[in-house]
Every structure is written in C-alpha cells, then in structure tokens.
Design a protein around this motif. Structure first.
Motif, mmCIF file in Angstrom:
data_model
loop_
_atom_site.group_PDB
_atom_site.id
_atom_site.type_symbol
_atom_site.label_atom_id
_atom_site.label_comp_id
_atom_site.label_asym_id
_atom_site.label_seq_id
_atom_site.Cartn_x
_atom_site.Cartn_y
_atom_site.Cartn_z
ATOM 1 N N ALA A 36 0.905 -1.349 -0.165
ATOM 2 C CA ALA A 36 0.067 0.101 0.046
ATOM 3 C C ALA A 36 1.023 1.148 -0.059
ATOM 4 N N SER A 37 2.163 1.271 0.662
ATOM 5 C CA SER A 37 2.887 2.298 0.592
ATOM 6 C C SER A 37 3.596 2.662 -0.910
ATOM 7 N N LYS A 67 1.577 2.235 -3.632
ATOM 8 C CA LYS A 67 0.609 2.418 -4.304
ATOM 9 C C LYS A 67 0.075 1.201 -5.308
ATOM 10 N N SER A 122 -5.070 -1.427 -3.079
ATOM 11 C CA SER A 122 -5.999 -0.337 -2.732
ATOM 12 C C SER A 122 -6.057 -0.136 -1.071
ATOM 13 N N GLU A 123 -6.423 1.041 -0.540
ATOM 14 C CA GLU A 123 -6.530 1.189 1.032
ATOM 15 C C GLU A 123 -7.537 0.350 1.421
#
Length: 375
Positions: free
Chosen positions: A186-187, A189, A192-193
């Motif tokens: 996630a860092s 990208k 997804s969150e």
C-alpha cells in the motif's frame, strides 16, 4: 419300774467339787475394771498437776508437739522399714515449700479427628491405636473412581482448549505476516486502501480471539487443578506428627465431613494427638488465685506414679472465671517429655514459693501468721 435305794455306804462315796472355776466373762470384767481404774488414776494425776503445779500454755503445747514429733518419727521409721523400694524418684524440691496444692488433668493442645472433605466409601485404613504417624502420611483411602474420571475429563478438556489456542495462534501469525506485506504494497500504491483496511481488521480480530482462547486454556487448567485436588481428598493424610489414640471407622463404611441424620456415615477415621503439646490444666479457686502467677515453678505428680515428681511451670492464668465453680483455669507446662504421660491422666500439682514474688503474691503475709500460744 422298781425303785432301788442306795445304801449309806454308797452315799458316803459321793463327793462335791468345790474348787473355783474361771470363766471368760469374769476375766473380761476384771480387765474392764482395771482399765477404768487406770484411766481414773491418770485423770486424777493430770488434774492434780494442773491444780498444784500450774504449767503455761506454751509448755503444754511444746510437750504436745514433742510427743507428736516422736510419734511421727516412729511411724515414718516403721513405714520406711515396710515400704517397697522405689526407683526414679525425684525429690529435688521439698513439698513443704509449696504455697498451694491443686488437682487437674493432662490435656493436649494439639488434637484432631481426621476426616475427609468428600463423601466416599472407605477402601483402605492404614492406622491402629498407639501407632505413630508423620505429617502428610496417608492414613486412609476412599473410593476415588468418580474423582479419577472427572480428572481425566478435565485433562481432555484442557487438551482440546490448548489445541484451539494453538490453531488460532498459527492463524494470527499468518495474518500478521500478510498484514505487513499489504502495508508495504500500500505504501508503494500497488494495492488499494480498502484491502489494507481489511487486512488490519482481520489481524486485530485474530488477536482478540487468541486472548479469548488463552483465557479458556487457563480456565481448563484451573479445572484440572480442581479435579486433582478433589482426587487427592480421597486420600486422608495426617495433619501433624502424633500418635493415634482411636480408630473410628472400618473398611467399607461411608466417610463424610458432615454429620448424617441416619447415623450410618462416619465423620472421621481416627483421632491423632501431638504428644509434644501435652500440658496440665488446673482449676484454682478464686480465693487462692493470688498465689499463682505466670512463670511460677510447679511440681506435678501423676496419680498413676505418685512418687514421680515432674518439673513444670505455669504458662498462663486464663483471664476468666467460672461463675458456677468459682474457679479460674491455670495452664501448666510440662518441662519433661516422657511416654508415661498420657492425655486425660489425673495429676496433683504443687505451686512452689518464690521469694521474689512473695510480696506480690501475699500482700498481707504478716497477718497470715497464727500465734499458737495466744490461742
């Protein structure tokens, strides 16, 4: 029948015995008369001595005391000659130094009727009267089949709870690694969150479930300990070192800690006494309690061994009185340990005089002296 008359020649041959004959009654009468005359003569002698040769009361008392002393000495000599020889007699302290004599009994400070906390049938009894036992020694065993099954069930439950806990621990470890990997992605990208949040939620959920499973494992361990404790209660053990004085049950009887209405259940298997805790309990009248104090030297004599003097000491004067008996209990410690001393034996004690406490014990000792001559 024809009557024959005696001739004068035959009558002349008849003789009469006129010699005096002694009878027992005459002798007893003579002895009684002699005794009465002797007593009267003695009385007249003493009356004459009193009238014509007056003597002071002190001299008469001295004569009487001298005569009594001679009689006592003669009696003591006769008793010593005819009395059997005794051994192991302690005559270290004369009895005339005592300020108070009393009677009491030997009591045990530590005595227990051993029983069970659970109800069960007695399978084995390992005690007899007079047997010495040690602390934690098994005295009896009850039927423990049901308790043993309960213990095995508790162990099985603990094993199941532990397995579930291990499973959730493994799942949490895997989910924690997945969460760390998703966080890295996630860092950058790359995910997804929403996916990262789901991974974090799953990780926290497993952590809570692990704490729950761990608590269930701890609870199962406590059940195992309880089952183990109940199983051990079927083995009755000695609470302290002592001697068995009574056996109250037999193999095959039911044993319980509480009493039963029918009277078919025993409440104990036996009674144990700690012989090192024996002491004397004496009841002293209120009028004489001022002669007793803690630490006072005492000599005790058992009724079974009256010639054996046992050194003792006053432990405490119980600070309460019996209203009906007008007495106060006194505890006396035995300074000698001997197998001949048994609980509930009768004993006579002599409280000895102590010069350091004489003023406290007898605040008016000067008034206790009785002048015989003044009487």
């Amino acid at each position: 029948m024809p009557i024959t008359r005696k001739t004068p020649f035959e009558l002349s041959k008849l003789t009469i015995d006129r010699s005096p004959q002694t009878k027992a009654a005459g002798l007893s009468g003579n002895y009684t008369s002699i005794l009465i005359v002797t007593l009267l003569s003695t009385s007249l002698y003493f009356v004459g001595q009193t009238l014509f040769f007056p003597t002071s009361a002190a001299e008469i008392i001295n004569h009487l005391e001298t005569d009594n002393k001679r009689v006592n000495e003669s009696v003591n000599v006769d008793i010593k000659q005819h009395s059997p020889t005794t051994h192991n007699v302690n005559t270290a302290e004369p009895i005339n130094n005592s300020v108070l004599d009393a009677s009491g009994h030997v009591v045990a400070r530590r005595i227990a009727t051993v029983s069970s906390r659970v109800t069960g049938k007695l399978n084995r009894l390992n005690i007899e009267e007079g047997q010495r036992v040690s602390k934690s020694e098994i005295l009896a065993e009850l039927d423990d089949k049901q308790a043993s099954i309960s213990y095995q069930l508790a162990l099985a439950e603990l094993s199941a709870k532990q397995a579930v806990f291990d499973e959730f621990t493994l799942l949490f470890k895997q989910q924690n690694q997945r969460f760390k990997r998703n966080k890295t992605l996630a860092s950058k990208k790359l995910i997804s969150e929403q996916l990262l949040e789901d991974s974090a939620f799953k990780n926290a959920q497993l952590a809570i479930q692990i704490r729950n499973k761990k608590a269930m494992v701890d609870s199962a361990k406590q059940r195992v300990e309880l089952a183990q404790y109940q199983l051990n209660q079927h083995k009755i053990r000695a609470p302290f070192d002592g001697v068995v004085i009574s056996k109250n049950a037999q193999v095959g009887e039911l044993i319980s800690a509480g009493s039963s209405g029918g009277g078919f259940i025993r409440t104990g298997v036996g009674t144990i006494v700690d012989m090192s805790s024996l002491e004397i309990e004496v009841e002293v009248g209120e009028s004489y309690i001022n002669r007793v104090y803690p630490g006072q030297k005492v000599f005790a004599r058992l009724d079974a061994y009256p010639q054996w003097s046992i050194s003792s000491e006053v432990v405490a004067v119980i600070p309460t009185a019996d209203r009906q008996k007008a007495s106060i209990k006194v505890r006396v410690k035995l300074l000698t340990a001997d197998p001949r001393i048994l609980p509930d034996m009768g004993v006579k004690v002599s409280f000895m005089k102590n010069d350091q406490h004489s003023l406290d014990v007898f605040p008016s000792s000067s008034n206790n002296h009785v002048d015989i001559a003044a009487l």
